[in-house]
Design an enzyme around this catalytic site. Structure first.
Site, mmCIF file in Angstrom:
data_model
loop_
_atom_site.group_PDB
_atom_site.id
_atom_site.type_symbol
_atom_site.label_atom_id
_atom_site.label_comp_id
_atom_site.label_asym_id
_atom_site.label_seq_id
_atom_site.Cartn_x
_atom_site.Cartn_y
_atom_site.Cartn_z
ATOM 1 N N MET A 142 -6.484 1.200 19.218
ATOM 2 C CA MET A 142 -6.300 1.152 17.827
ATOM 3 C C MET A 142 -5.613 2.445 17.286
ATOM 4 O O MET A 142 -5.140 2.477 16.024
ATOM 5 C CB MET A 142 -7.663 0.940 16.880
ATOM 6 C CG MET A 142 -8.246 -0.060 17.500
ATOM 7 S SD MET A 142 -7.499 -1.868 17.211
ATOM 8 C CE MET A 142 -7.304 -1.651 15.323
ATOM 9 N N ARG B 280 -10.352 -2.076 6.969
ATOM 10 C CA ARG B 280 -9.625 -3.248 7.717
ATOM 11 C C ARG B 280 -9.102 -2.869 9.121
ATOM 12 O O ARG B 280 -8.874 -3.759 9.818
ATOM 13 C CB ARG B 280 -8.361 -3.496 6.668
ATOM 14 C CG ARG B 280 -7.275 -2.236 6.578
ATOM 15 C CD ARG B 280 -6.290 -2.160 7.703
ATOM 16 N NE ARG B 280 -5.191 -1.604 7.349
ATOM 17 C CZ ARG B 280 -4.452 -0.754 8.106
ATOM 18 N NH1 ARG B 280 -4.795 -0.433 9.176
ATOM 19 N NH2 ARG B 280 -2.901 -0.551 7.638
ATOM 20 N N ASN C 264 -14.936 11.624 24.411
ATOM 21 C CA ASN C 264 -13.881 12.253 23.492
ATOM 22 C C ASN C 264 -13.276 13.505 23.876
ATOM 23 O O ASN C 264 -13.964 14.343 24.754
ATOM 24 C CB ASN C 264 -14.618 12.408 22.107
ATOM 25 C CG ASN C 264 -13.462 12.526 21.102
ATOM 26 O OD1 ASN C 264 -12.447 11.802 20.886
ATOM 27 N ND2 ASN C 264 -13.876 13.552 20.360
ATOM 28 N N LYS D 192 0.954 -1.079 -0.168
ATOM 29 C CA LYS D 192 -0.053 0.108 0.119
ATOM 30 C C LYS D 192 1.099 1.229 -0.007
ATOM 31 O O LYS D 192 1.723 1.489 0.836
ATOM 32 C CB LYS D 192 -0.923 0.054 1.160
ATOM 33 C CG LYS D 192 -1.763 1.165 1.173
ATOM 34 C CD LYS D 192 -2.749 1.226 2.460
ATOM 35 C CE LYS D 192 -2.541 1.580 3.495
ATOM 36 N NZ LYS D 192 -3.515 1.928 4.498
ATOM 37 N N LYS E 193 3.134 8.260 20.087
ATOM 38 C CA LYS E 193 1.702 8.299 20.335
ATOM 39 C C LYS E 193 1.226 7.443 21.510
ATOM 40 O O LYS E 193 2.014 6.483 21.446
ATOM 41 C CB LYS E 193 0.722 7.818 19.126
ATOM 42 C CG LYS E 193 0.733 8.811 17.799
ATOM 43 C CD LYS E 193 -0.369 8.395 16.989
ATOM 44 C CE LYS E 193 -0.415 9.254 15.800
ATOM 45 N NZ LYS E 193 -1.344 8.773 14.841
ATOM 46 N N ASP F 139 -0.107 4.235 16.207
ATOM 47 C CA ASP F 139 0.340 3.534 14.981
ATOM 48 C C ASP F 139 1.806 4.348 15.030
ATOM 49 O O ASP F 139 2.286 4.173 13.590
ATOM 50 C CB ASP F 139 -0.481 3.566 13.813
ATOM 51 C CG ASP F 139 -0.875 4.851 13.604
ATOM 52 O OD1 ASP F 139 -0.564 5.796 14.266
ATOM 53 O OD2 ASP F 139 -1.690 5.172 12.584
HETATM 54 P P1 NAD Z 1 -9.492 11.913 13.392
HETATM 55 O O1 NAD Z 1 -8.612 13.012 13.270
HETATM 56 O O2 NAD Z 1 -10.819 11.601 12.520
HETATM 57 O O3 NAD Z 1 -9.794 11.630 14.994
HETATM 58 C C1 NAD Z 1 -8.716 12.005 15.986
HETATM 59 C C2 NAD Z 1 -9.527 11.472 17.175
HETATM 60 O O4 NAD Z 1 -8.346 11.673 18.442
HETATM 61 C C3 NAD Z 1 -10.690 12.476 17.602
HETATM 62 O O5 NAD Z 1 -11.301 11.479 18.353
HETATM 63 C C4 NAD Z 1 -9.991 13.367 18.532
HETATM 64 O O6 NAD Z 1 -10.959 14.130 19.358
HETATM 65 C C5 NAD Z 1 -9.165 12.605 19.266
HETATM 66 N N1 NAD Z 1 -8.075 13.338 19.950
HETATM 67 C C6 NAD Z 1 -6.998 14.446 19.115
HETATM 68 N N2 NAD Z 1 -6.329 14.908 20.138
HETATM 69 C C7 NAD Z 1 -6.517 14.315 21.486
HETATM 70 C C8 NAD Z 1 -5.904 14.285 22.579
HETATM 71 N N3 NAD Z 1 -4.843 14.939 22.896
HETATM 72 N N4 NAD Z 1 -6.234 13.329 23.582
HETATM 73 C C9 NAD Z 1 -7.234 12.382 23.266
HETATM 74 N N5 NAD Z 1 -7.900 12.493 21.964
HETATM 75 C C10 NAD Z 1 -7.641 12.879 20.973
HETATM 76 O O7 NAD Z 1 -8.411 10.570 12.893
HETATM 77 P P2 NAD Z 1 -8.870 9.078 12.786
HETATM 78 O O8 NAD Z 1 -8.882 8.957 11.248
HETATM 79 O O9 NAD Z 1 -10.163 8.739 13.512
HETATM 80 O O10 NAD Z 1 -7.832 8.272 13.353
HETATM 81 C C11 NAD Z 1 -7.440 8.168 14.781
HETATM 82 C C12 NAD Z 1 -6.200 7.560 14.743
HETATM 83 O O11 NAD Z 1 -6.028 6.250 14.376
HETATM 84 C C13 NAD Z 1 -4.920 8.312 14.320
HETATM 85 O O12 NAD Z 1 -3.967 8.516 15.196
HETATM 86 C C14 NAD Z 1 -4.613 7.146 13.256
HETATM 87 O O13 NAD Z 1 -3.255 7.219 12.856
HETATM 88 C C15 NAD Z 1 -4.948 5.948 13.719
HETATM 89 N N6 NAD Z 1 -5.025 4.830 12.921
HETATM 90 C C16 NAD Z 1 -4.727 3.640 13.199
HETATM 91 C C17 NAD Z 1 -4.821 2.466 12.460
HETATM 92 C C18 NAD Z 1 -4.516 1.335 12.701
HETATM 93 O O14 NAD Z 1 -4.413 0.264 11.876
HETATM 94 N N7 NAD Z 1 -4.068 0.955 13.975
HETATM 95 C C19 NAD Z 1 -5.564 2.703 11.099
HETATM 96 C C20 NAD Z 1 -5.981 3.896 10.821
HETATM 97 C C21 NAD Z 1 -5.880 5.014 11.723
#
Ligand code: NAD
Length: 321
Positions: free
Chosen positions: A219, A111, A160, A67, A226, A222
């Site tokens: 989740m 996924r 949140n 990817k 973080k 990553d």
């Molecule tokens: P998003 O920007 O839509 O949402 C971010 C979320 O984090 C919101 O709920 C926000 O309120 C919260 N947030 C922001 N700052 C914060 C803080 N200081 N303390 C607590 N919460 C806080 O992002 P998303 O697309 O929902 O992705 C969320 C996370 O998941 C990202 O870190 C992204 O990298 C990760 N992610 C992981 C995988 C995986 O396979 N594990 C896949 C996709 C995304």
């Protein structure tokens, strides 16, 4: 070569197909039949973009590819397209010839949701009735929708950092006909399953916010730095992951490892539970924690699955290449 454009994915890919693809590939990883290549992630010095590759080979499913994509923070404002952009490329493992190019944006969300759901299926208590969400962003809705299919949940609770975003998950609870309650973090003690999916760099969920017997799916973490949950929670939980190498370096376990609270040997592969080579949950009182870091093989698995669906429906675009 076949092309499945991003615009076709929503009508083709189901949550069930994503779940099955991810469960199978986690099992193949734990059996030693599939492995991920080292991840490349670069700040390219243009448009503040973070670009990279996640690839791997699944010898069992005969899926080879990568990817490519990342995060372009100016997309939405400047070009009205989403900031996360990715494309999956599949290759024929017998010849090396390019086999398919597949839109990867919605597939990434599906996924990722499938991963926490697979962990709930195999690790959460059967009688779990309350699910807690930490996070209400783009991914949170996907995680919750998929998780609700795993147990007979009766209620959704959520917290949140930005409370104004909570309606994103309240809507998903309503779709499923379930009541939703916004809670403070210590209110999470009511949940038997908790999913955290935030972009936080410091912990929100503390060890004493989690009741005995709860399954927690972390989740959001990553990347190095973080963090979503207190390291003491990992110390007292049985910890599982998609891939141990990622979990201890860029996943939630990185911090507990750095603090010496757990060692690499304390982190088990979820795939081993799926394969029956690890017992999984040991009692109704044990806390289980899934550190879902996101691996390239998940992307390849769902892309391969969507290509099959597209071919079956006559939607895949065939080009000479
Ligand atoms: P998003 O920007 O839509 O949402 C971010 C979320 O984090 C919101 O709920 C926000 O309120 C919260 N947030 C922001 N700052 C914060 C803080 N200081 N303390 C607590 N919460 C806080 O992002 P998303 O697309 O929902 O992705 C969320 C996370 O998941 C990202 O870190 C992204 O990298 C990760 N992610 C992981 C995988 C995986 O396979 N594990 C896949 C996709 C995304």
């Amino acid at each position: 070569m076949l092309i499945v454009p991003e615009r076709e994915i929503a009508d083709l890919m189901t949550r069930e197909a994503a779940f099955e693809a991810v469960e199978n590939v986690f099992a193949a990883m734990a059996a030693g039949d599939a492995y991920n290549f080292p991840v490349v992630r670069e700040a390219i010095g243009h448009e503040d973009a973070l670009y990279g590759f996640k690839g791997g080979f699944d010898r069992a499913g005969l899926t080879l590819g990568l990817k490519a994509g990342g995060y372009w923070p100016n997309n939405l404002e400047k070009r009205q397209i989403i900031n996360h952009q990715s494309t999956v490329f599949l290759f024929d493992p017998d010849t090396g010839k390019a086999k398919a190019m597949v839109g990867g944006n919605l597939l990434t969300a599906l996924r990722t949701a499938a991963a926490s759901s697979v962990s709930i299926k195999h690790l959460a208590r059967q009688d779990a009735s309350v699910i807690g969400m930490i996070g209400a962003g783009h991914q949170a809705a996907f995680q919750l929708r998929s998780a609700l299919e795993q147990r007979d949940f009766e209620k959704v609770i959520g917290w949140n950092f930005h409370p104004e975003m909570l309606p994103n998950i309240e809507k998903v609870a309503a779709e499923a006909g379930l009541p939703f309650e916004a809670v403070q973090l210590d209110g999470m003690v009511e949940a038997e399953v908790i999913i955290s999916i935030t972009s936080a760099f410091s912990p929100s969920l503390m060890a004493d916010h989690v009741s005995p017997g709860t399954h927690v799916a972390c989740m959001g973490t990553d990347t190095k730095g973080k963090q979503e949950v207190e390291t003491a929670l990992l110390a007292k939980a049985d910890v599982f992951t998609d891939e141990v190498a990622q979990s201890i370096s860029i996943g939630e376990a990185q911090h507990a490892i750095a603090e010496g609270l757990i060692t690499e040997a304390d982190v088990a592969q979820l795939g081993a539970v799926i394969n029956g080579t690890h017992a999984g949950r040991s009692s109704d009182e044990q806390i289980t924690l899934f550190d879902g870091t996101g691996v390239g093989l998940q992307d390849l698995a769902v892309a391969a699955s969507v290509v099959e669906l597209a071919v079956a429906k006559g939607i895949a675009i065939e080009v000479d290449f």
